[in-house]
Design an enzyme around this catalytic site. Structure first.
Site, PDB file in Angstrom:
ATOM      1  N   ALA A 107     -16.827   3.025  -4.760  1.00 45.02           N
ATOM      2  CA  ALA A 107     -17.400   1.791  -4.209  1.00 45.02           C
ATOM      3  C   ALA A 107     -18.885   1.971  -3.850  1.00 45.02           C
ATOM      4  CB  ALA A 107     -16.599   1.371  -2.981  1.00 45.02           C
TER       5      ALA A 107
ATOM      6  N   GLY B 187     -18.654   7.366  -3.163  1.00 44.35           N
ATOM      7  CA  GLY B 187     -17.615   7.496  -4.193  1.00 44.35           C
ATOM      8  C   GLY B 187     -17.682   6.296  -5.118  1.00 44.35           C
TER       9      GLY B 187
ATOM     10  N   LYS C 253       0.858  -1.193   0.000  1.00 46.79           N
ATOM     11  CA  LYS C 253       0.000   0.000   0.000  1.00 46.79           C
ATOM     12  C   LYS C 253       0.886   1.232   0.000  1.00 46.79           C
ATOM     13  CE  LYS C 253      -4.503   0.806   0.238  1.00 46.79           C
ATOM     14  NZ  LYS C 253      -5.590  -0.071  -0.217  1.00 46.79           N
TER      15      LYS C 253
END
Ligand code: NAD
Length: 408
Positions: free
Chosen positions: A213, A211, A98
């Site tokens: 998702a 957003g 990440k």
């Protein structure tokens, strides 16, 4: 010293007894393999940037890059830990990674976002690559950001390598289905939960976060006539007991407005929305939204985690005690990284994979993962929650790979 959050350390400690982990195994699980940091200069100001690979036992690093004012080393490390667990559970050949930049992108022009994206790659390109560590979009980054990053990487390395990043536009080797893949994966799983638990009625939904998702999930639910009672974004929420018109909400967002500008509903605060009466609460915003402060006030009997880490470890316990079933992030939101894997495989193979075949593959992978987690939960006589069941499966596989490599 480990940079993993206290919540994740506690979750790993809980597994110790369940999986009979040795001290060496636990230490390996609690330690990130590689943490890289840099400072990025933009408009005369300095911003911290991170890229973490948590574990490589099952493959190269894989995980998104976020631009957010709260990004920090502990958060990025925890997110990369979750990617490790998620990729293992999903059965795809990756470790976990990440990255992020601690910045508020809402104050930046497109040109500044481009500079920021390119600068990130200039700092970290030596550690990235299709066989090293493969980024993707996350909060407030998108396919345009991936395009700039790919371009900068290829300029620095002097070769084409589209598989070094996923979530790209189709023109640069991306897959059209990546756009709504996270929502689709979550929808596939929640439909399995509904089949098992809602025999006679169609459950109602509330969605936090509108957003990528959250808004795609809303559209999928709407298409199948599920009622969405409330949604929220960073400005607040909107509620209507009769159900919201999803198309109108999507249009508002496309016009650059907020869901609070929706006319046919009551405005509510971002905190209130979580506590409203509904069957299923989908969390699709940020981490740590449900904590010991509000867990007891939640009325939904089912929680679907599209965001990463939206429920804290203490809240997990409170919700488990009151029989709330949480479909955990590492299972529910894996659709995005599974489709990223399809994109990466296509880029590497250099040929085009059939869209219908990939849609079916996503569906079967999500269903299989759900069934494996649910079976583990039953095998433990429902004495653990679904998150713990998912962790057990994922951790066993990582440790077995580490043993085969001779690292344990
Ligand atoms: P996004 O940037 O497209 O959307 C985030 C949404 O959350 C926005 O609507 C924003 O207004 C809203 N939001 C921010 N703070 C909020 C708050 N306090 N209350 C309510 N809403 C708030 O991001 P996304 O891609 O939809 O990601 C959402 C979550 O899902 C993140 O946690 C991300 O890590 C996770 N996730 C996304 C993907 C993906 O493929 N998009 C994959 C896996 C996990």
């Amino acid at each position: 010293m480990t940079k993993l959050s206290a919540d994740n350390l506690k979750r790993l400690d809980h597994l110790k007894g369940l999986l009979n982990l040795s001290a060496k195994e636990l230490k390996l699980l609690k330690t990130a393999t590689q943490i890289k940091k840099a400072t990025i200069n933009l408009k005369g100001k300095k911003y911290q940037a991170f890229r973490v690979v948590y574990n490589r036992a099952l493959g190269p690093g894989k995980g998104g890059i976020r631009f957010h004012p709260e990004v920090n080393e502990e958060e990025v490390t925890s997110l990369s830990f979750w990617m490790t667990i998620k990729n293992s559970l999903a059965g795809i050949p990756y470790g976990g990674g990440k990255g992020g930049i601690r910045i508020n992108p809402k104050n930046l022009s497109e040109k500044e976002k481009e500079t920021l994206s390119r600068e990130y790659i200039r700092k970290f390109y030596k550690f990235l690559g299709q066989d090293k560590d493969i980024p993707a979009p996350d909060v407030y980054t998108n396919s345009q950001v991936m395009s700039w990053m790919l371009d900068e990487f290829e300029k620095k390395t002097q070769r084409h390598e589209p598989g070094m990043i996923t979530g790209k536009p189709v023109e640069l080797g991306g897959l059209l289905m990546r756009q709504d893949a996270t929502a689709k994966g979550a929808y596939i799983v929640i439909k399995e939960v509904i089949k098992k638990n809602f025999k006679s009625k169609k459950p109602s939904f509330i969605i936090q976060g509108f957003g990528n998702a959250g808004s795609y999930l809303a559209q999928m639910l709407n298409k199948d006539d599920y009622k969405i009672l409330a949604v929220s974004d960073s400005k607040g929420g909107i509620y209507n007991a009769k159900g919201l018109k999803v198309d109108d909400l999507v249009n508002l967002k496309n016009e650059g407005k907020s869901v609070v500008d929706y006319k046919d509903g009551k405005k509510i605060s971002g905190e209130e929305i979580l506590e409203l009466d509904t069957d299923i609460l989908a969390l699709a915003a940020l981490g740590d939204q449900v904590t010991k402060k509000n867990a007891d006030k939640l009325k939904a009997k089912y929680i679907l985690e599209l965001a990463n880490g939206p429920v804290s470890e203490e809240a997990d316990k409170i919700l488990f005690a009151k029989n709330t079933m949480i479909v955990p992030d590492i299972l529910a939101n894996a659709g995005g990284v599974i489709v990223s894997y399809f994109e990466w495989a296509q880029n590497r193979a250099g040929n085009v994979l059939d869209n219908n075949y990939l849609q079916e593959l996503l569906e079967s992978k999500m269903k299989t993962n759900w069934q494996r987690v649910y079976k583990q939960y039953l095998d433990e006589n429902k004495k653990i929650d679904l998150r713990t069941a998912a962790y057990m499966i994922a951790v066993k596989k990582i440790l077995s790979a580490e043993k085969l490599r001779g690292n344990l």
